[in-house]
Design a protein around this motif. Structure first.
Motif, PDB file in Angstrom:
ATOM      1  N   LYS A   1     -28.568  -4.496 -37.465  1.00 14.40           N
ATOM      2  CA  LYS A   1     -28.000  -5.561 -36.642  1.00 14.40           C
ATOM      3  C   LYS A   1     -26.879  -4.988 -35.782  1.00 14.40           C
ATOM      4  O   LYS A   1     -26.351  -3.901 -36.053  1.00 14.40           O
ATOM      5  N   SER A   2     -26.496  -5.715 -34.765  1.00 15.04           N
ATOM      6  CA  SER A   2     -25.393  -5.248 -33.926  1.00 15.04           C
ATOM      7  C   SER A   2     -24.075  -5.393 -34.670  1.00 15.04           C
ATOM      8  O   SER A   2     -23.819  -6.421 -35.309  1.00 15.04           O
ATOM      9  N   PRO A   3     -23.213  -4.396 -34.592  1.00 15.48           N
ATOM     10  CA  PRO A   3     -21.884  -4.520 -35.206  1.00 15.48           C
ATOM     11  C   PRO A   3     -20.921  -5.344 -34.357  1.00 15.48           C
ATOM     12  O   PRO A   3     -19.777  -5.553 -34.764  1.00 15.48           O
ATOM     13  N   PHE A   4     -21.382  -5.812 -33.198  1.00 16.29           N
ATOM     14  CA  PHE A   4     -20.513  -6.517 -32.271  1.00 16.29           C
ATOM     15  C   PHE A   4     -20.845  -8.007 -32.192  1.00 16.29           C
ATOM     16  O   PHE A   4     -21.973  -8.422 -32.441  1.00 16.29           O
ATOM     17  N   GLN A   5     -19.849  -8.772 -31.809  1.00 11.39           N
ATOM     18  CA  GLN A   5     -20.031 -10.186 -31.503  1.00 11.39           C
ATOM     19  C   GLN A   5     -20.306 -10.334 -30.003  1.00 11.39           C
ATOM     20  O   GLN A   5     -19.898  -9.493 -29.195  1.00 11.39           O
ATOM     21  N   PHE A   6     -20.986 -11.410 -29.634  1.00 10.70           N
ATOM     22  CA  PHE A   6     -21.287 -11.692 -28.236  1.00 10.70           C
ATOM     23  C   PHE A   6     -20.725 -13.050 -27.843  1.00 10.70           C
ATOM     24  O   PHE A   6     -20.495 -13.922 -28.687  1.00 10.70           O
ATOM     25  N   ARG A   7     -20.521 -13.198 -26.540  1.00 10.99           N
ATOM     26  CA  ARG A   7     -20.103 -14.490 -26.001  1.00 10.99           C
ATOM     27  C   ARG A   7     -20.789 -14.689 -24.664  1.00 10.99           C
ATOM     28  O   ARG A   7     -21.200 -13.722 -24.013  1.00 10.99           O
ATOM     29  N   GLN A   8     -20.912 -15.933 -24.258  1.00  6.68           N
ATOM     30  CA  GLN A   8     -21.451 -16.246 -22.937  1.00  6.68           C
ATOM     31  C   GLN A   8     -20.294 -16.353 -21.955  1.00  6.68           C
ATOM     32  O   GLN A   8     -19.288 -17.022 -22.238  1.00  6.68           O
ATOM     33  N   VAL A   9     -20.426 -15.705 -20.810  1.00  4.35           N
ATOM     34  CA  VAL A   9     -19.307 -15.610 -19.872  1.00  4.35           C
ATOM     35  C   VAL A   9     -19.715 -16.094 -18.486  1.00  4.35           C
ATOM     36  O   VAL A   9     -20.898 -16.094 -18.127  1.00  4.35           O
ATOM     37  N   GLY A  10     -18.707 -16.490 -17.709  1.00  7.07           N
ATOM     38  CA  GLY A  10     -18.927 -16.931 -16.340  1.00  7.07           C
ATOM     39  C   GLY A  10     -19.662 -18.252 -16.281  1.00  7.07           C
ATOM     40  O   GLY A  10     -20.110 -18.801 -17.297  1.00  7.07           O
ATOM     41  N   ASP A  20     -26.673  -4.029 -27.962  1.00 10.52           N
ATOM     42  CA  ASP A  20     -25.249  -4.056 -28.285  1.00 10.52           C
ATOM     43  C   ASP A  20     -24.356  -4.205 -27.061  1.00 10.52           C
ATOM     44  O   ASP A  20     -23.135  -4.035 -27.163  1.00 10.52           O
ATOM     45  N   THR A  21     -24.956  -4.518 -25.920  1.00 13.34           N
ATOM     46  CA  THR A  21     -24.160  -4.705 -24.697  1.00 13.34           C
ATOM     47  C   THR A  21     -24.447  -6.038 -24.012  1.00 13.34           C
ATOM     48  O   THR A  21     -23.553  -6.864 -23.845  1.00 13.34           O
ATOM     49  N   PHE A  22     -25.726  -6.262 -23.607  1.00  9.30           N
ATOM     50  CA  PHE A  22     -26.067  -7.449 -22.831  1.00  9.30           C
ATOM     51  C   PHE A  22     -27.205  -8.286 -23.433  1.00  9.30           C
ATOM     52  O   PHE A  22     -27.566  -9.307 -22.873  1.00  9.30           O
ATOM     53  N   ASP A  23     -27.779  -7.844 -24.552  1.00 11.09           N
ATOM     54  CA  ASP A  23     -29.009  -8.475 -25.043  1.00 11.09           C
ATOM     55  C   ASP A  23     -28.937  -8.730 -26.553  1.00 11.09           C
ATOM     56  O   ASP A  23     -29.602  -8.064 -27.354  1.00 11.09           O
ATOM     57  N   HIS A  52     -20.070   3.278 -29.213  1.00 12.57           N
ATOM     58  CA  HIS A  52     -20.305   2.345 -28.107  1.00 12.57           C
ATOM     59  C   HIS A  52     -19.026   1.593 -27.726  1.00 12.57           C
ATOM     60  O   HIS A  52     -18.805   1.320 -26.544  1.00 12.57           O
ATOM     61  N   ALA A  53     -18.200   1.275 -28.709  1.00 14.66           N
ATOM     62  CA  ALA A  53     -16.929   0.621 -28.388  1.00 14.66           C
ATOM     63  C   ALA A  53     -16.066   1.526 -27.518  1.00 14.66           C
ATOM     64  O   ALA A  53     -15.415   1.067 -26.559  1.00 14.66           O
ATOM     65  N   ALA A  54     -16.059   2.823 -27.835  1.00 10.16           N
ATOM     66  CA  ALA A  54     -15.271   3.773 -27.038  1.00 10.16           C
ATOM     67  C   ALA A  54     -15.835   3.919 -25.638  1.00 10.16           C
ATOM     68  O   ALA A  54     -15.075   3.993 -24.651  1.00 10.16           O
ATOM     69  N   ARG A  55     -17.151   3.983 -25.505  1.00  8.49           N
ATOM     70  CA  ARG A  55     -17.767   4.111 -24.191  1.00  8.49           C
ATOM     71  C   ARG A  55     -17.487   2.872 -23.337  1.00  8.49           C
ATOM     72  O   ARG A  55     -17.200   2.969 -22.148  1.00  8.49           O
ATOM     73  N   LEU A  83     -22.479 -11.251 -23.220  1.00  7.01           N
ATOM     74  CA  LEU A  83     -21.679 -10.051 -23.036  1.00  7.01           C
ATOM     75  C   LEU A  83     -21.064  -9.643 -24.371  1.00  7.01           C
ATOM     76  O   LEU A  83     -20.535 -10.479 -25.110  1.00  7.01           O
ATOM     77  N   CYS A  84     -21.128  -8.358 -24.675  1.00 10.73           N
ATOM     78  CA  CYS A  84     -20.521  -7.820 -25.884  1.00 10.73           C
ATOM     79  C   CYS A  84     -19.012  -8.048 -25.872  1.00 10.73           C
ATOM     80  O   CYS A  84     -18.356  -8.004 -24.816  1.00 10.73           O
ATOM     81  N   GLU A  85     -18.445  -8.266 -27.050  1.00 12.64           N
ATOM     82  CA  GLU A  85     -17.021  -8.573 -27.182  1.00 12.64           C
ATOM     83  C   GLU A  85     -16.107  -7.502 -26.597  1.00 12.64           C
ATOM     84  O   GLU A  85     -14.970  -7.789 -26.202  1.00 12.64           O
ATOM     85  N   HIS A  86     -16.579  -6.257 -26.543  1.00 12.34           N
ATOM     86  CA  HIS A  86     -15.714  -5.174 -26.062  1.00 12.34           C
ATOM     87  C   HIS A  86     -15.613  -5.119 -24.540  1.00 12.34           C
ATOM     88  O   HIS A  86     -14.772  -4.395 -24.014  1.00 12.34           O
ATOM     89  N   TYR A  87     -16.444  -5.863 -23.846  1.00 13.00           N
ATOM     90  CA  TYR A  87     -16.289  -5.990 -22.395  1.00 13.00           C
ATOM     91  C   TYR A  87     -15.249  -7.074 -22.126  1.00 13.00           C
ATOM     92  O   TYR A  87     -15.566  -8.259 -22.055  1.00 13.00           O
ATOM     93  N   GLN A  88     -14.013  -6.671 -21.979  1.00 11.27           N
ATOM     94  CA  GLN A  88     -12.928  -7.629 -21.764  1.00 11.27           C
ATOM     95  C   GLN A  88     -12.686  -7.915 -20.287  1.00 11.27           C
ATOM     96  O   GLN A  88     -12.230  -8.999 -19.931  1.00 11.27           O
TER      97      GLN A  88
END
Length: 472
Positions: free
Chosen positions: A106-115, A71-74, A339-342, A121-126
């Motif tokens: 499943k992960s409750p988060f969406q992911f995107r490719q960055v850089g 739910d963060t990087f994978d 996890h979103a809060a963390r 990267l999880c959507e909550h890493y802005q």
């Protein structure tokens, strides 16, 4: 007839052929023995590495509780089709968190490719997106325990059962301190200590002056750091000199008692710290732009932002190893919310720390590591007859990210299987990660040893290998 007490009698036994044999071992010409690493100028004086070092300092960001790599990087798309499907894992040797009736999540988060590197990267890493190309994200690390205290001990000391020196203690033992007026190994905990407590930053069997020094998150960083009102530096100096003479006399009678030597060193260090620590801890010297970048004065980033900024200031002033703790990652239930809060609490400070180190020219010689004690499972156990969106502990696969000195920036290294249950590519145990961290400091795990209980001990316990895919 002399009236020996029990301690004196035991010390007396040391002055025998056994001690002579041990001393001959410690004087051997083989490289890397503990005695050879003791400097002439004192235990914390700077020492040369075994070979050219890439890192001069480390900031270790420990996420206690076990962040979910899934739910963060994978991201694991395969879990979309399996979501909430129940199954039974028959393994009588596994714990309740790895056997019995279970269901996929499943992960409750969406992911995107960055850089430019395209790291997931999880959507909550802005904010971390801005420094994504500094990261080397390692997906092949494997732990051994799914119990929080033992797993924390393993990641921090190489020994699941505690009692051994922490990584920061080993690095300090190997390289000494750049600034003799500050501790070489500093720990920045939350108000509540992590599971396993201070043993996570212990000196273990190394001399006591290699233990991590904790700085309090609120109030005075160290209690009684400043002298009482009316006590002048000259008076303190005279008192310390008298105390040193008394302690030296006792130390001469008990030469093997290194706790006393460490206590003397601690008094002297505390006296020297009075001139530097208050100024370093005062982050009001930083610009308002820096405060905003770290999220200081904002919620929920303020507590962690302060510690990240302080870590940069400590490294800037010559502290060798800084560890920052943040808990709350143990998400068996309410995964999306917890996890979103963390992530929201650490995202901005971590991005600011990496950017700040880069802007000041410190990142090339400062190693930054982010991890927890283990990963999370792609499934969850049924509790009370219900299913909840959460994850159990998982030692077979986890994510560790590194940045800075000597690390392959902008790289994804290794992989877990299609559902994230276990590492399958560039898979290595924690001891190999430890060997890699020492390698970046120019230290050879097989040479960085200390004689204890009849044998030379090392961080990896039994020897490991450097994970070459992580190093530039």
């Amino acid at each position: 007839m002399h009236n020996y007490d029990r301690r004196a009698f035991l010390y007396g036994l040391g002055a025998t052929l056994g001690t002579a044999a041990l001393n001959s071992l410690l004087r051997a010409d083989e490289p890397g023995e503990g005695a050879k690493r003791q400097p002439n100028g004192g235990p914390l004086s700077p020492k040369p590495p075994h070979y050219k070092a890439r890192a001069k300092a480390c900031i270790f960001l420990f996420m206690e509780g076990g962040p979910s790599h899934i739910d963060t990087f994978d991201p694991k798309p395969a879990l979309e089709k399996l979501h909430m499907q129940e199954f039974v894992r028959h393994d009588k040797f596994a714990s309740a968190m790895a056997s019995g009736k279970r269901y996929f999540v499943k992960s409750p988060f969406q992911f995107r490719q960055v850089g430019e590197s395209g790291i997931a990267l999880c959507e909550h890493y802005q904010h971390l997106e801005a420094v994504a190309d500094e990261l080397c994200v390692y997906h092949g690390c494997m732990a051994e325990s799914i119990n929080h205290p033992t797993a924390c001990y393993h990641m921090n000391t190489g020994n699941r059962f505690g009692g051994d020196p922490a990584v920061g203690a080993w690095v300090t033992y190997g390289l000494g301190s750049v600034n003799q007026n500050l501790p070489a190994f500093v720990v920045l905990p939350e108000i509540a200590y992590p599971q396993g407590g201070a043993a996570n930053w212990s000196n273990g069997f190394l001399p006591a002056y290699y233990q991590g020094t904790t700085l309090r998150p609120t109030g005075s960083p160290i209690l009684d750091l400043n002298p009482p009102p009316g006590v002048l530096p000259d008076q303190q100096r005279a008192n310390l000199d008298l105390l040193a003479r008394l302690n030296d006399a006792d130390r001469d009678r008990h030469p093997h008692d290194d706790d006393l030597t460490a206590r003397i060193e601690a008094y002297e260090l505390a006296f020297r710290m009075q001139t530097q620590v208050p100024d370093i801890m005062d982050i009001s010297h930083e610009t308002q732009a820096t405060h905003r970048a770290y999220g200081i004065g904002e919620e929920p980033t303020d507590p962690y932002g302060r510690r990240c900024l302080l870590a940069r200031r400590l490294v800037e002033h010559g502290v060798r190893f800084v560890q920052i703790w943040v808990g709350g990652w143990d998400s068996h239930d309410y995964l999306a919310r917890s996890h979103a809060a963390r992530i929201a609490a650490i995202d901005k400070p971590v991005a600011a720390l990496l950017g700040d180190l880069r802007q000041r020219g410190l990142l090339d010689e400062t190693l930054v590591v982010g991890c927890g004690e283990f990963g999370r499972s792609p499934d969850n156990g049924i509790r009370g007859g219900t299913q909840t969106i959460g994850r159990d502990h998982n030692a077979k696969g986890m994510c560790v990210w590194l940045a800075g000195a000597g690390v392959r920036a902008g790289q994804r290294v290794g992989a877990t299987d299609e559902i994230g249950r276990e590492a399958i590519d560039v898979a290595h145990p924690i001891k190999d990660l430890h060997c890699t961290l020492l390698h970046l400091f120019g230290l050879d795990d097989n040479k960085l040893t200390f004689f204890h209980e009849g044998r030379f001990k090392q961080l990896s316990q039994t020897g490991g290998t450097v994970i070459r895919e992580l190093t530039a």
